[in-house]
Design a protein around this motif. Structure first.
Motif, PDB file in Angstrom:
ATOM      1  N   THR A  82      57.472   9.367  14.623  1.00 17.01           N
ATOM      2  CA  THR A  82      58.196  10.537  15.142  1.00 17.01           C
ATOM      3  C   THR A  82      57.857  11.781  14.340  1.00 17.01           C
ATOM      4  O   THR A  82      57.580  12.852  14.895  1.00 17.01           O
ATOM      5  CB  THR A  82      59.712  10.282  15.100  1.00 17.01           C
ATOM      6  N   ARG A  83      57.865  11.647  13.027  1.00 15.33           N
ATOM      7  CA  ARG A  83      57.575  12.794  12.154  1.00 15.33           C
ATOM      8  C   ARG A  83      56.150  13.292  12.354  1.00 15.33           C
ATOM      9  O   ARG A  83      55.892  14.494  12.491  1.00 15.33           O
ATOM     10  CB  ARG A  83      57.785  12.380  10.690  1.00 15.33           C
ATOM     11  N   LEU A  84      55.186  12.373  12.363  1.00 16.80           N
ATOM     12  CA  LEU A  84      53.792  12.795  12.433  1.00 16.80           C
ATOM     13  C   LEU A  84      53.395  13.265  13.830  1.00 16.80           C
ATOM     14  O   LEU A  84      52.556  14.157  13.964  1.00 16.80           O
ATOM     15  CB  LEU A  84      52.881  11.674  11.941  1.00 16.80           C
ATOM     16  N   VAL A  85      53.993  12.693  14.863  1.00 16.74           N
ATOM     17  CA  VAL A  85      53.722  13.181  16.219  1.00 16.74           C
ATOM     18  C   VAL A  85      54.146  14.641  16.345  1.00 16.74           C
ATOM     19  O   VAL A  85      53.451  15.459  16.963  1.00 16.74           O
ATOM     20  CB  VAL A  85      54.433  12.306  17.275  1.00 16.74           C
ATOM     21  N   GLU A  86      55.265  14.979  15.745  1.00 22.64           N
ATOM     22  CA  GLU A  86      55.721  16.374  15.757  1.00 22.64           C
ATOM     23  C   GLU A  86      54.695  17.278  15.078  1.00 22.64           C
ATOM     24  O   GLU A  86      54.376  18.369  15.588  1.00 22.64           O
ATOM     25  CB  GLU A  86      57.069  16.479  15.043  1.00 22.64           C
ATOM     26  N   LEU A  87      54.162  16.834  13.945  1.00 26.30           N
ATOM     27  CA  LEU A  87      53.146  17.620  13.245  1.00 26.30           C
ATOM     28  C   LEU A  87      51.868  17.728  14.068  1.00 26.30           C
ATOM     29  O   LEU A  87      51.228  18.791  14.116  1.00 26.30           O
ATOM     30  CB  LEU A  87      52.838  16.988  11.887  1.00 26.30           C
ATOM     31  N   GLN A  88      51.489  16.640  14.730  1.00 25.43           N
ATOM     32  CA  GLN A  88      50.267  16.627  15.535  1.00 25.43           C
ATOM     33  C   GLN A  88      50.368  17.593  16.710  1.00 25.43           C
ATOM     34  O   GLN A  88      49.432  18.346  16.997  1.00 25.43           O
ATOM     35  CB  GLN A  88      49.995  15.198  16.012  1.00 25.43           C
ATOM     36  N   ARG A  89      51.502  17.577  17.379  1.00 24.38           N
ATOM     37  CA  ARG A  89      51.695  18.497  18.501  1.00 24.38           C
ATOM     38  C   ARG A  89      51.723  19.936  18.019  1.00 24.38           C
ATOM     39  O   ARG A  89      51.245  20.849  18.705  1.00 24.38           O
ATOM     40  CB  ARG A  89      52.976  18.142  19.253  1.00 24.38           C
ATOM     41  N   GLY A  90      52.255  20.141  16.817  1.00 31.72           N
ATOM     42  CA  GLY A  90      52.263  21.475  16.242  1.00 31.72           C
ATOM     43  C   GLY A  90      50.856  21.995  15.991  1.00 31.72           C
ATOM     44  O   GLY A  90      50.566  23.174  16.219  1.00 31.72           O
ATOM     45  N   CYS A  91      49.963  21.107  15.548  1.00 34.36           N
ATOM     46  CA  CYS A  91      48.565  21.496  15.326  1.00 34.36           C
ATOM     47  C   CYS A  91      47.906  21.933  16.627  1.00 34.36           C
ATOM     48  O   CYS A  91      47.128  22.898  16.661  1.00 34.36           O
ATOM     49  CB  CYS A  91      47.784  20.329  14.715  1.00 34.36           C
ATOM     50  N   ALA A  92      48.219  21.231  17.713  1.00 32.65           N
ATOM     51  CA  ALA A  92      47.635  21.568  19.016  1.00 32.65           C
ATOM     52  C   ALA A  92      48.155  22.908  19.520  1.00 32.65           C
ATOM     53  O   ALA A  92      47.413  23.695  20.122  1.00 32.65           O
ATOM     54  CB  ALA A  92      47.941  20.468  20.026  1.00 32.65           C
ATOM     55  N   GLU A  93      49.426  23.185  19.258  1.00 33.74           N
ATOM     56  CA  GLU A  93      50.039  24.415  19.752  1.00 33.74           C
ATOM     57  C   GLU A  93      49.414  25.666  19.150  1.00 33.74           C
ATOM     58  O   GLU A  93      49.395  26.723  19.785  1.00 33.74           O
ATOM     59  CB  GLU A  93      51.541  24.396  19.462  1.00 33.74           C
ATOM     60  N   VAL A  94      48.896  25.557  17.928  1.00 32.75           N
ATOM     61  CA  VAL A  94      48.331  26.736  17.270  1.00 32.75           C
ATOM     62  C   VAL A  94      46.797  26.768  17.326  1.00 32.75           C
ATOM     63  O   VAL A  94      46.179  27.653  16.744  1.00 32.75           O
ATOM     64  CB  VAL A  94      48.792  26.827  15.796  1.00 32.75           C
ATOM     65  N   ALA A  95      46.211  25.802  18.045  1.00 37.23           N
ATOM     66  CA  ALA A  95      44.751  25.790  18.211  1.00 37.23           C
ATOM     67  C   ALA A  95      44.392  26.747  19.343  1.00 37.23           C
ATOM     68  O   ALA A  95      44.650  26.464  20.512  1.00 37.23           O
ATOM     69  CB  ALA A  95      44.264  24.376  18.522  1.00 37.23           C
ATOM     70  N   GLU A  96      43.822  27.887  19.001  1.00 34.04           N
ATOM     71  CA  GLU A  96      43.647  28.980  19.960  1.00 34.04           C
ATOM     72  C   GLU A  96      42.811  28.575  21.178  1.00 34.04           C
ATOM     73  O   GLU A  96      43.190  28.836  22.323  1.00 34.04           O
ATOM     74  CB  GLU A  96      43.005  30.179  19.259  1.00 34.04           C
ATOM     75  N   ARG A  97      41.688  27.934  20.957  1.00 38.89           N
ATOM     76  CA  ARG A  97      40.803  27.556  22.068  1.00 38.89           C
ATOM     77  C   ARG A  97      41.117  26.155  22.582  1.00 38.89           C
ATOM     78  O   ARG A  97      40.939  25.852  23.762  1.00 38.89           O
ATOM     79  CB  ARG A  97      39.344  27.642  21.592  1.00 38.89           C
ATOM     80  N   GLY A  98      41.620  25.316  21.703  1.00 35.57           N
ATOM     81  CA  GLY A  98      41.930  23.936  22.077  1.00 35.57           C
ATOM     82  C   GLY A  98      41.632  23.007  20.924  1.00 35.57           C
ATOM     83  O   GLY A  98      41.185  23.440  19.853  1.00 35.57           O
ATOM     84  N   ILE A  99      41.881  21.721  21.120  1.00 35.09           N
ATOM     85  CA  ILE A  99      41.754  20.771  20.024  1.00 35.09           C
ATOM     86  C   ILE A  99      41.248  19.426  20.520  1.00 35.09           C
ATOM     87  O   ILE A  99      41.518  19.023  21.656  1.00 35.09           O
ATOM     88  CB  ILE A  99      43.119  20.596  19.320  1.00 35.09           C
ATOM     89  N   VAL A 100      40.477  18.760  19.681  1.00 33.83           N
ATOM     90  CA  VAL A 100      40.086  17.365  19.904  1.00 33.83           C
ATOM     91  C   VAL A 100      40.892  16.548  18.905  1.00 33.83           C
ATOM     92  O   VAL A 100      40.742  16.720  17.693  1.00 33.83           O
ATOM     93  CB  VAL A 100      38.580  17.140  19.683  1.00 33.83           C
ATOM     94  N   ALA A 101      41.765  15.684  19.411  1.00 36.50           N
ATOM     95  CA  ALA A 101      42.622  14.870  18.552  1.00 36.50           C
ATOM     96  C   ALA A 101      42.239  13.412  18.699  1.00 36.50           C
ATOM     97  O   ALA A 101      42.155  12.895  19.811  1.00 36.50           O
ATOM     98  CB  ALA A 101      44.088  15.068  18.934  1.00 36.50           C
ATOM     99  N   GLU A 102      41.989  12.765  17.569  1.00 36.82           N
ATOM    100  CA  GLU A 102      41.603  11.348  17.633  1.00 36.82           C
ATOM    101  C   GLU A 102      42.604  10.481  16.901  1.00 36.82           C
ATOM    102  O   GLU A 102      43.193  10.900  15.909  1.00 36.82           O
ATOM    103  CB  GLU A 102      40.187  11.152  17.082  1.00 36.82           C
ATOM    104  N   GLY A 103      42.799   9.281  17.423  1.00 34.68           N
ATOM    105  CA  GLY A 103      43.740   8.355  16.805  1.00 34.68           C
ATOM    106  C   GLY A 103      43.875   7.080  17.609  1.00 34.68           C
ATOM    107  O   GLY A 103      42.882   6.563  18.131  1.00 34.68           O
TER     108      GLY A 103
END
Length: 237
Positions: A116-137
């Motif tokens: 729960t904690r890390l998913v919140e951080l991960q979504r936060g990273c995507a929200e501030v990625a201006e062009r977009g993000i590649v997230a792996e996991g």
């Protein structure tokens, strides 16, 4: 959404798969090729595990991990050319790859409060990625970004993954006994990650399956980059 809108909307590319499938290398290369941010979520779970071990938290005690997981400040730098991971301001990119963290990260990752904690951080990273993000996991397409622009499930045969991991470790000067032990741990982690109750490793609905067993790295990168370009209206930078 038409192509013009897609070209200006932040893009989320969710790449999941088991250990040794090449997720980190491929995801980072795709992000760099398309000018997107890059997020290694596995590093975040490793960072949490490293903090637990360093602070003498019993990682086999889910209640203890639950109580402690809100304490560390974990920050992921998302520059594809040089991603970073810090805990309480300390660079832990090296320590989190050690055998002790590797042996315990699945247990820590299985604790719901940690996810729960890390998913919140991960979504936060995507929200501030201006062009977009590649997230792996392991649960990017199924849990963290269910509405991702593109979902990919990257896999390879167990033999191919073990060979790749062994080659990486030999290149780093790791001894053969450790390599053999970590190869056995690969299968154990697959089983643990796939069978856990919270956010198990699985191919998300709508994800494109890419088996890398017989493909070169460049072929895999090219295939995924082309898929993102097609669906998101992006082009290489």
């Amino acid at each position: 959404m038409d192509t013009a809108d897609q070209a200006h909307a932040p893009v989320v590319v969710a790449i999941d798969g088991p250990s040794g499938s090449g997720k980190s290398t491929v995801s980072r290369a795709v992000a760099a090729r398309l000018g997107l941010s890059f997020l290694d979520t596995g590093a975040m779970y490793r960072a949490m595990t490293w903090w637990m071990l360093t602070n003498d938290v019993d990682v086999a005690d889910a209640d203890a991990v639950t109580v402690a997981c809100g304490k560390p400040v974990i920050v992921s730098g998302t520059d594809a050319e040089g991603p970073t991971i810090t805990v309480d301001g300390q660079d832990v990119s090296g320590p989190i790859r050690g055998p002790e963290v590797t042996a315990h990260v699945s247990a820590v990752s299985a604790v719901p409060a940690v996810r729960t904690r890390l998913v919140e951080l991960q979504r936060g990273c995507a929200e501030v990625a201006e062009r977009g993000i590649v997230a792996e996991g392991r649960d990017m397409g199924s849990v963290v970004f269910p509405d991702a622009t593109v979902k990919v499930f990257l896999t390879a045969s167990e033999a191919a993954r073990a060979q790749r991991r062994a080659a990486e470790l030999r290149a780093k000067g790791v001894d053969e006994a450790t390599i053999t032990a970590m190869a056995a741990d690969l299968a154990r982690r697959d089983a643990a990650d796939s069978s856990r109750e919270t956010a198990p490793l699985t191919q998300a609905a709508g994800a494109v399956l890419v088996d890398t067993s017989e493909l070169t790295l460049e072929q895999v990168i090219g295939r995924i980059a082309a898929l993102v370009e097609e669906r998101a209206g992006l082009s290489a930078v």
